[in-house]
Design an enzyme around this catalytic site. Structure first.
Site, short mmCIF file in Angstrom:
data_model
loop_
_atom_site.label_atom_id
_atom_site.label_comp_id
_atom_site.label_asym_id
_atom_site.label_seq_id
_atom_site.Cartn_x
_atom_site.Cartn_y
_atom_site.Cartn_z
N ALA A 32 58.21 1.74 -104.97
CA ALA A 32 59.49 1.69 -104.54
C ALA A 32 59.92 3.09 -104.65
CB ALA A 32 60.51 0.87 -105.37
N LEU A 33 59.17 3.92 -103.87
CA LEU A 33 59.25 5.34 -104.09
C LEU A 33 60.37 5.77 -103.41
CD1 LEU A 33 55.57 6.24 -102.87
CD2 LEU A 33 56.51 5.95 -105.10
N HIS A 37 60.56 10.83 -106.62
CA HIS A 37 58.91 10.56 -106.81
C HIS A 37 58.42 11.38 -105.89
CE1 HIS A 37 59.93 5.96 -107.72
NE2 HIS A 37 59.23 6.44 -108.74
N SER A 186 64.63 3.75 -108.75
CA SER A 186 63.87 2.40 -108.09
C SER A 186 65.11 1.34 -108.48
CB SER A 186 62.67 2.02 -108.44
OG SER A 186 61.84 2.92 -108.35
N ARG A 187 65.91 1.33 -109.53
CA ARG A 187 66.74 0.46 -110.01
C ARG A 187 68.14 0.37 -109.17
NH1 ARG A 187 64.02 0.82 -114.74
NH2 ARG A 187 63.23 -1.29 -115.49
P1 AMP Z 1 58.47 5.23 -112.07
O1 AMP Z 1 58.09 4.87 -110.64
O2 AMP Z 1 59.69 4.75 -112.13
O3 AMP Z 1 57.79 4.78 -113.36
O4 AMP Z 1 58.56 6.90 -112.00
C1 AMP Z 1 57.37 7.58 -111.67
C2 AMP Z 1 57.71 9.01 -112.02
O5 AMP Z 1 58.66 9.62 -111.30
C3 AMP Z 1 57.99 9.46 -113.62
O6 AMP Z 1 57.35 10.34 -114.00
C4 AMP Z 1 59.45 9.57 -113.29
O7 AMP Z 1 60.27 10.15 -114.37
C5 AMP Z 1 59.58 10.21 -112.23
N1 AMP Z 1 61.03 9.89 -111.51
C6 AMP Z 1 61.66 8.90 -111.22
N2 AMP Z 1 62.96 9.06 -110.74
C7 AMP Z 1 63.04 10.31 -110.77
C8 AMP Z 1 64.04 11.37 -110.48
N3 AMP Z 1 65.31 10.96 -110.01
N4 AMP Z 1 63.88 12.79 -110.33
C9 AMP Z 1 62.71 13.05 -111.03
N5 AMP Z 1 61.57 12.33 -111.42
C10 AMP Z 1 61.84 10.86 -111.24
#
Ligand code: AMP
Length: 264
Positions: A32-33, A37, A186-187
């Site tokens: 859910a990029l 990300h 993503s939430r």
């Molecule tokens: P996730 O898909 O939620 O597991 O996130 C994957 C990576 O993206 C993790 O290292 C998160 O900390 C990073 N990430 C998620 N949201 C953000 C954001 N708003 N800013 C920077 N990095 C993010």
């Protein structure tokens, strides 16, 4: 972009690139990029020769089955975005690919993982650390990029990499926000439009108190958020960060800002 599901094939491919003298930057995600990300990926592309991304919604880090069920799945859009930014490799394992042991083995951190996001979510960080260790060992990247949005997670992963003598450098990247200040997540797409407006207040309140650090700032910020209708799970300063987890309706959000310097 080359897509790989099989861990052995992924490992071999990554090893071949390293043997050819190419440095890989790795960005593990749950899909859910969004632009948060993508900022990690841009940094990896700027600093390394190849960009490798993984998408795996890791069931062992969810202790709420509803949260796992509702987690957004946008795989076709994600692949289009990754193709667009010219990612080189995408690892898309299934559960059995990553957990041939049915999760009999796991990583346990005995201190910080029990605080903040770990306090009410038993096993959450073991799930995170276990899957990240597997992904780091399979990829053996020069560097792996994590967001400060999940600051506690970043700190625990960095600590694990040091504790287990991993060769991959763990790099933290700043929080990317929507125009409203709401940290991209993503939430966020699970929020109604009025909830989304309310959610932006989280950053406002955290920033206000982080700019004026004083005794009791965390308690005051928590009270202000509660008065605005947030269910506050925690609000606490650790090192130079003011961190919070709140619930709006059924959606749990986390955020953090650097105390005194509101640049994150
Ligand atoms: P996730 O898909 O939620 O597991 O996130 C994957 C990576 O993206 C993790 O290292 C998160 O900390 C990073 N990430 C998620 N949201 C953000 C954001 N708003 N800013 C920077 N990095 C993010």
């Amino acid at each position: 972009m080359i897509q790989i599901q099989n861990p052995v094939m992924w490992k071999q491919t990554m090893e071949q690139n390293t043997a050819a003298g190419l440095k890989t930057g790795f960005v593990p995600t749950m899909g859910a990029l969004h632009k948060g990300h993508l900022s990690l990926m841009e940094r990896a592309q700027a600093e390394q020769d190849l960009l490798a991304v993984s998408i795996f919604v890791n069931p062992t880090q969810f202790n709420d089955p509803t949260d796992l069920r509702d987690y957004p799945n946008r795989i076709e859009e994600d692949i289009a975005k990754l193709t667009d930014i010219k990612a080189d490799y995408l690892f898309l394992p299934g559960y059995d690919d990553l957990y041939p042991d049915s999760c009999r083995y796991s990583v346990v951190e005995k201190d910080f993982s029990g605080q903040l996001c770990g306090r009410n979510r038993p096993g959450h960080f073991s799930g995170v650390l276990t899957v990240v260790l597997k992904l780091l060992l399979l990829t053996e990247a020069k560097a792996a990029y994590f967001g400060e949005k999940d600051w506690q997670q970043y700190k625990l992963i960095k600590g694990m990499a040091e504790a287990f003598f991993l060769d991959t450098e763990i790099i933290a990247c700043p929080v990317v926000r929507e125009d409203s200040g709401l940290a991209c997540s993503s939430r966020n797409e699970l929020l109604s439009s009025s909830e989304r407006n309310q959610a932006a207040r989280l950053y406002e309140v955290l920033s206000k108190y982080a700019r004026n650090p004083c005794a009791g700032a965390a308690e005051s910020a928590a009270q202000e958020l509660a008065a605005q209708g947030f269910a506050v799970e925690y609000l606490q300063q650790v090192e130079d960060r003011l961190l919070a987890a709140v619930q709006i309706g059924s959606v749990r959000l986390i955020d953090n800002v650097r105390v005194t310097a509101i640049s994150s």
